[in-house]
Every structure is written in structure tokens, then in C-alpha cells.
Design a protein around this motif. Sequence first.
Motif, short mmCIF file in Angstrom:
data_model
loop_
_atom_site.label_atom_id
_atom_site.label_comp_id
_atom_site.label_asym_id
_atom_site.label_seq_id
_atom_site.Cartn_x
_atom_site.Cartn_y
_atom_site.Cartn_z
N SER A 5 34.26 -35.82 14.35
CA SER A 5 34.79 -34.67 15.07
C SER A 5 33.81 -33.50 15.02
O SER A 5 33.58 -32.84 16.03
CB SER A 5 36.14 -34.26 14.47
N ALA A 6 33.23 -33.26 13.85
CA ALA A 6 32.24 -32.19 13.70
C ALA A 6 31.02 -32.47 14.56
O ALA A 6 30.49 -31.57 15.23
CB ALA A 6 31.85 -32.01 12.24
N ASP A 7 30.54 -33.72 14.56
CA ASP A 7 29.40 -34.09 15.38
C ASP A 7 29.70 -33.91 16.85
O ASP A 7 28.86 -33.45 17.62
CB ASP A 7 28.99 -35.55 15.11
N ALA A 8 30.90 -34.26 17.27
CA ALA A 8 31.31 -34.09 18.67
C ALA A 8 31.33 -32.62 19.04
O ALA A 8 30.92 -32.24 20.15
CB ALA A 8 32.68 -34.72 18.91
N ASN A 9 31.79 -31.76 18.13
CA ASN A 9 31.81 -30.32 18.40
C ASN A 9 30.40 -29.78 18.57
O ASN A 9 30.14 -28.96 19.44
CB ASN A 9 32.53 -29.56 17.28
N VAL A 10 29.47 -30.23 17.73
CA VAL A 10 28.09 -29.78 17.84
C VAL A 10 27.49 -30.24 19.15
O VAL A 10 26.84 -29.47 19.85
CB VAL A 10 27.26 -30.29 16.64
N LEU A 11 27.73 -31.50 19.53
CA LEU A 11 27.22 -32.00 20.81
C LEU A 11 27.81 -31.23 21.98
O LEU A 11 27.11 -30.92 22.94
CB LEU A 11 27.51 -33.49 20.95
N SER A 12 29.08 -30.91 21.89
CA SER A 12 29.73 -30.14 22.94
C SER A 12 29.10 -28.75 23.04
O SER A 12 28.83 -28.27 24.14
CB SER A 12 31.23 -30.02 22.64
N MET A 13 28.89 -28.11 21.90
CA MET A 13 28.25 -26.79 21.90
C MET A 13 26.85 -26.88 22.48
O MET A 13 26.43 -26.03 23.25
CB MET A 13 28.21 -26.21 20.48
N ASP A 14 26.11 -27.92 22.09
CA ASP A 14 24.76 -28.10 22.60
C ASP A 14 24.75 -28.28 24.11
O ASP A 14 23.86 -27.75 24.78
CB ASP A 14 24.07 -29.29 21.94
N SER A 15 25.71 -29.01 24.63
CA SER A 15 25.72 -29.23 26.08
C SER A 15 26.18 -27.99 26.83
O SER A 15 25.71 -27.72 27.92
CB SER A 15 26.59 -30.43 26.43
N MET A 16 27.09 -27.22 26.24
CA MET A 16 27.56 -26.00 26.91
C MET A 16 26.54 -24.87 26.82
O MET A 16 26.44 -24.04 27.72
CB MET A 16 28.87 -25.52 26.28
N TYR A 17 25.81 -24.82 25.74
CA TYR A 17 24.86 -23.74 25.50
C TYR A 17 23.51 -24.36 25.25
O TYR A 17 23.18 -24.73 24.13
CB TYR A 17 25.31 -22.90 24.30
N GLY A 18 22.71 -24.46 26.30
CA GLY A 18 21.45 -25.18 26.25
C GLY A 18 20.47 -24.69 25.19
O GLY A 18 19.65 -25.44 24.72
N GLN A 19 20.59 -23.45 24.80
CA GLN A 19 19.68 -22.87 23.80
C GLN A 19 20.45 -22.38 22.58
O GLN A 19 20.17 -21.32 22.03
CB GLN A 19 18.89 -21.72 24.43
N ARG A 20 21.45 -23.14 22.16
CA ARG A 20 22.37 -22.70 21.10
C ARG A 20 21.66 -22.22 19.85
O ARG A 20 21.96 -21.14 19.34
CB ARG A 20 23.33 -23.84 20.74
N THR A 21 20.70 -22.96 19.35
CA THR A 21 20.02 -22.58 18.12
C THR A 21 19.28 -21.26 18.29
O THR A 21 19.34 -20.38 17.42
CB THR A 21 19.05 -23.69 17.68
N LYS A 22 18.60 -21.11 19.40
CA LYS A 22 17.89 -19.85 19.66
C LYS A 22 18.87 -18.70 19.84
O LYS A 22 18.63 -17.59 19.36
CB LYS A 22 17.00 -20.00 20.89
N LEU A 23 19.96 -18.94 20.54
CA LEU A 23 20.95 -17.89 20.74
C LEU A 23 21.57 -17.45 19.41
O LEU A 23 21.80 -16.26 19.19
CB LEU A 23 22.05 -18.35 21.71
N GLU A 24 21.84 -18.41 18.54
CA GLU A 24 22.37 -18.07 17.22
C GLU A 24 21.38 -17.19 16.45
O GLU A 24 21.78 -16.22 15.80
CB GLU A 24 22.69 -19.32 16.41
N ALA A 25 20.11 -17.51 16.54
CA ALA A 25 19.08 -16.72 15.85
C ALA A 25 19.01 -15.31 16.41
O ALA A 25 18.91 -14.33 15.66
CB ALA A 25 17.72 -17.41 15.95
N VAL A 26 19.09 -15.18 17.73
CA VAL A 26 19.07 -13.86 18.36
C VAL A 26 20.31 -13.08 17.95
O VAL A 26 20.23 -11.90 17.59
CB VAL A 26 18.97 -13.96 19.90
#
Length: 109
Positions: A5-26
Amino acid sequence: MKQDSADANVLSMDSMYGQRTKLEAVFRYFDKNGDGAISRTEFRLGCDFMNTTLPPDQQLKDYDHVLSLMDFDQSDTIDINEFFEVFRLLDAKDGVVDGVLSLADRAKG
């Protein structure tokens, strides 16, 4: 099962927000006190710094107006969900959520 479930949530976030890691850092950069929300003061400080790296014609001018557009719940702060949503909307403007912001196209118009 919980991990799936956690992995699915991360994949969902990644697909919805193409630059999720960078956005989190900003977001973390702007959120100086680490309380999970960007205050008006933090937003201004972040924008001031960002403007030092941009040519004058690309600098953000009206910080308060931009903050009010991003602050969907009118709390006078931007939480991570609001921050992500703004970038998701900009990304999806061209019909494809691929991490390429359509904002870059504004100069062409």
C-alpha cells in the motif's frame, strides 16, 4: 500488505507529481522553521533568494498575489498539499503529467 500500500502511494504520488522529490526539496527550503507550512514571511524570503538567480524579466514581482493564488484554503500559509497541487496543475496544463511545467510556455505566447 502494508508495504504494498505504501509503495502504491509513492508510485501514485510520483505519477501525479512528475518532480515530487525536487518539489519536496523546494518546499523544505521555503519552510525555514520546518512546521510543514510556508508562511508569508518564508515565502517572501524564498522568492527574494530565487529572484537573485533569475534575469530581471523572469523575476517574481507580486509575492502576495502569488501566495494568495497558491493558498487554496486561505490560511495565509502554503502547506505541502497546496504546493504540490499548484505544480500538478501547471504540469497538467499541456494535458500530460510529465514533470515539465507548462509555465515555461508562457514566454512563447
